[in-house]
Design a protein around this motif. Structure first.
Motif, PDB file in Angstrom:
ATOM      1  N   UNK A  98       0.828  -1.132   0.028  1.00  0.00           N
ATOM      2  CA  UNK A  98      -0.021   0.064   0.030  1.00  0.00           C
ATOM      3  C   UNK A  98       0.820   1.203   0.043  1.00  0.00           C
ATOM      4  N   UNK A  99       2.075   1.353   0.745  1.00  0.00           N
ATOM      5  CA  UNK A  99       2.958   2.327   0.861  1.00  0.00           C
ATOM      6  C   UNK A  99       3.309   2.693  -0.538  1.00  0.00           C
ATOM      7  N   UNK A 100       3.776   1.651  -1.389  1.00  0.00           N
ATOM      8  CA  UNK A 100       4.305   1.827  -2.611  1.00  0.00           C
ATOM      9  C   UNK A 100       3.280   2.442  -3.720  1.00  0.00           C
ATOM     10  N   UNK A 291      10.619  -3.942  -6.122  1.00  0.00           N
ATOM     11  CA  UNK A 291       9.882  -3.384  -7.186  1.00  0.00           C
ATOM     12  C   UNK A 291      10.783  -3.432  -8.748  1.00  0.00           C
ATOM     13  N   UNK A 292      10.376  -3.896  -9.551  1.00  0.00           N
ATOM     14  CA  UNK A 292      11.295  -4.311 -10.580  1.00  0.00           C
ATOM     15  C   UNK A 292      11.646  -3.012 -11.618  1.00  0.00           C
ATOM     16  N   UNK A 298      13.934   4.529  -8.036  1.00  0.00           N
ATOM     17  CA  UNK A 298      14.487   5.904  -7.690  1.00  0.00           C
ATOM     18  C   UNK A 298      13.490   6.710  -7.177  1.00  0.00           C
ATOM     19  N   UNK A 299      12.261   6.820  -7.553  1.00  0.00           N
ATOM     20  CA  UNK A 299      11.232   7.511  -7.040  1.00  0.00           C
ATOM     21  C   UNK A 299      10.699   7.304  -5.479  1.00  0.00           C
ATOM     22  N   UNK A 300      10.875   5.900  -5.105  1.00  0.00           N
ATOM     23  CA  UNK A 300      10.710   5.393  -4.101  1.00  0.00           C
ATOM     24  C   UNK A 300      11.506   5.672  -2.894  1.00  0.00           C
ATOM     25  N   UNK A 308      13.438   1.648   0.328  1.00  0.00           N
ATOM     26  CA  UNK A 308      11.900   1.637   0.326  1.00  0.00           C
ATOM     27  C   UNK A 308      11.285   0.884  -0.647  1.00  0.00           C
ATOM     28  N   UNK A 309      12.017   0.420  -1.804  1.00  0.00           N
ATOM     29  CA  UNK A 309      11.223  -0.493  -2.962  1.00  0.00           C
ATOM     30  C   UNK A 309      11.486  -1.922  -2.846  1.00  0.00           C
ATOM     31  N   UNK A 310      12.223  -2.514  -1.681  1.00  0.00           N
ATOM     32  CA  UNK A 310      12.401  -3.764  -1.246  1.00  0.00           C
ATOM     33  C   UNK A 310      12.037  -4.151   0.107  1.00  0.00           C
TER      34      UNK A 310
END
Length: 674
Positions: A98-100, A291-292, A298-300, A308-310
């Motif tokens: 949900x955060x992503x 996130x692939x 980079x945005x995350x 934040x992306x993993x």
């Protein structure tokens, strides 16, 4: 809790977790399960959020890895090696998802990968050549272990032609397969060396060895899983695409990776591997979800210590409760007394567990085990079942604590415990049955005298029947054929094969005989070094402890053990008898026909791997041209012939003494210089 109690709680948790981190990352010794460690870490994080004034700047909540060591040169990572946030619950994975979505929307993919239970490594390649290997360390800087990493066959030293960037870093995990772990641990046990609790510790301990030649003897593997390079986003666009390229360049990438379009796909992948992981040949402790798309990564962005992306979803180590019935004590061939917990049989990770190793007296005391305790047993990363705690709520009233015995359970001799060691030993090596049998079983083993037609059960039978009392008696069996013929299931053909195997064993070289004697702490490599240095058993027996310790890679404890063994009158008599039977107690000196005397008066030591010659061939070249080989680096050495993968300790010692280092071509030039 009062404010003072809270401050003390934070301080105690910080100290406790820092200690566990040091044991795990530096000493490769896990004192607590991952699950319990993570629970304590979360408790500390919550307290620090609520009471930030009491937080320690060196809190383990601010770290991403372990410590760096003093053994190796350290280097700062160009891209920090951050740790992943982790969770044990699917609810927290839903929150992560949900955060992503709040930041990048709903159009994205995940890549799910197995989370290997090993040692993180970063490899730097320049123009297709491996230039540097650095451990995670503290996440900012790590230990440079390039020479050790080059011994791992699945890591390419030079890449084939490909579309790879001129410079890049690739991250991965070094691990040891379960079968290799069990085999090597068995060898360590046979050599009276401390065994490792799990493959992860073994792999970590191996990479931290100073001698890369020793690292090369241990079969490590490595999966690579993440690429860093300049302009990466434009080159590969996403993580999945980069993995496909990395595979084509020759890197070992795990095939069990999946691209997922939804969280439901992720949960399906997790559920599958939570069961199927037990069928893998290596340990995993969870699943990594990334996130692939690189631009979306980079945005995350990052927190102070996590991307934040993993995130990693960690499997709970399988834990069951069962009753501790008794503790028995096994006596090995070296006299080491190992406690074993005998459990009420219980199903754990697909197998029925009846026993668990307790290692030593310290472990029994640490667990505070009592008669009839209900204990927690885990496998997880432990291939060997392990008791990790006691359910105190179920402890029986008036039960008594287990006390480690002070006498041998087999022969009654008072046990000894040498300073600095955790293990108790029975010193009665010539009168304690398991030691007598164990030494003979060691002697006939495949890597020792390799006596065909004679196995462990045969040795036990012959001992019970009074035909064998020590290793010398093996060579007198030919005089007891009538007794042998009376034995059940032991026909004439079996007797003939065994006696032929005994006779053939007399051809084994001195180094094999020395290894076969079963001297405590003397493994195959140490026996070879001692044989090469002293040439015969008489010179070794006459050497002082200091002289033995002076041999390369021989420490004080090994030297004392060798000296004690050879000073024993019983062993002296056995060696006389073995010589009488024709065993080789000296190395066979080759007759050297000099091709020249161009190296006369010069001493050499060879270290490393060479392109055109083996080390044995180089040694023959040196000796056939009048040179002399030395076994260790000292001021008496004229030249160190240095090849690839030379151990860093030798390099440092040679540089300190100012000894010239030459390569194989320089050696050839010296030979042909006159």
């Amino acid at each position: 809790m009062s404010v003072m109690d809270i401050e003390k709680k934070i301080k105690d948790l910080t100290a406790e977790l820092n200690h566990y981190n040091y044991q795990y990352y530096v000493l490769a010794d896990s004192l607590i399960s991952d699950y319990d460690f993570d629970l304590k870490l979360k408790e500390l994080e919550a307290l620090e959020r609520q009471y930030p004034a009491f937080a320690d700047p060196n809190s383990p909540t601010q770290r991403v890895g372990g410590d760096i060591t003093s053994k190796f040169k350290t280097e700062k990572h160009r891209w920090p090696m951050l740790s992943l946030g982790n969770t044990y619950s699917q609810e927290e994975l839903f929150d992560f998802d949900q955060r992503i979505r709040k930041i990048i929307g709903d159009q994205f993919e995940y890549v799910c990968e197995l989370k290997f239970d090993g040692l993180s490594i970063s490899l730097t390649y320049e123009n297709g050549l491996l230039k540097k290997a650095v451990t995670r360390g503290d996440g900012t800087q790590g230990d440079v272990v390039t020479n050790n990493i080059k011994t791992i066959r699945s890591i390419p030293i030079r890449l084939k032609e490909g579309d790879y960037p001129s410079q890049f870093e690739i991250r991965g995990e070094i691990f040891m397969h379960k079968s290799a772990f069990l085999r090597l641990n068995k060898e360590r046990e046979e050599n009276a060396e401390q065994t490792y609790a799990n493959p992860r510790n073994f792999a970590s301990g191996t990479i931290k060895l100073q001698d890369s030649a020793e690292v090369a003897k241990r079969p490590l593997d490595c999966f690579l899983y993440f690429l860093y390079c300049d302009n990466r986003t434009n080159l590969f666009h996403d993580h999945w695409n980069s993995l496909e390229h990395v595979k084509s360049w020759g890197f070992h990438v795990c095939e069990h990776t999946k691209k997922c379009n939804s969280l439901a796909d992720v949960f399906e992948f997790i559920d599958y591997w939570d069961t199927e992981r037990h069928n893998l040949g290596y340990e995993i402790d969870g699943i990594v979800i990334k996130v692939n798309d690189y631009a979306q990564q980079e945005d995350l962005g990052f927190t102070a210590k996590n991307p934040r992306w993993a995130i990693s979803y960690k499997f709970k180590a399988e834990r069951v409760e069962t009753t501790l019935n008794t503790i028995s004590y096994q006596v090995g061939r070296t006299g080491a007394v190992t406690p074993v917990a005998n459990l009420q049989p219980v199903l754990l990770a697909g197998t029925t567990v009846k026993r668990a190793s307790l290692h030593n007296a310290n472990e029994i005391a640490r667990l505070d085990l009592h008669q009839g305790d209900t204990v927690y047993v885990e496998k997880g990363g432990e291939i060997i079942p392990k008791i990790i705690g006691v359910n105190l709520e179920k402890r029986l009233p008036d039960t008594t604590a287990f006390i480690y015995p002070d006498s041998c359970p087999e022969c009654g001799t008072t046990l000894i415990r040498q300073e600095g060691e955790a293990v108790h030993y029975c010193p009665n090596e010539t009168g304690c049955p398991p030691q007598i049998v164990g030494k003979m079983q060691h002697f006939i083993g495949r890597k020792m005298m390799d006596i065909e037609g004679m196995g462990d059960e045969t040795v036990e039978t012959f001992f019970r029947k009074g035909l064998l009392h020590n290793i010398v008696d093996i060579y007198g069996l030919k005089d007891h054929q009538e007794d042998l013929q009376q034995l059940e299931r032991f026909g004439q053909k079996s007797i003939d094969n065994m006696l032929a195997g005994i006779e053939k064993s007399k051809e084994k070289p001195f180094e094999k005989v020395l290894f076969s004697l079963g001297i405590r702490h003397v493994g195959e490599t140490i026996a070879k070094k001692l044989a090469q240095h002293f040439k015969n058993i008489d010179a070794l027996a006459q050497a002082s402890t200091e002289e033995i310790e002076g041999v390369q890679d021989i420490g004080r404890r090994i030297a004392e053990s060798v000296k004690e063994y050879l000073d024993n009158p019983i062993h002296q008599q056995q060696l006389i008898s073995l010589r009488h039977y024709g065993l080789k107690l000296e190395i066979e000196e080759r007759e050297i026909i000099l091709a020249s005397e161009n190296l006369s008066g010069k001493t050499f030591l060879i270290s490393g791997v060479f392109a055109d010659y083996s080390r044995e061939q180089l040694a023959e070249l040196i000796e056939s041209n009048g040179g002399k080989m030395l076994s260790s680096i000292s001021s008496k050495l004229n030249y160190l012939v240095a090849g690839d993968k030379m151990g860093p300790s030798k390099l440092a010692k040679a540089e300190k003494l100012g000894i010239p280092m030459i390569n194989e071509q320089d050696l050839l030039d010296l030979i042909h210089s006159k």
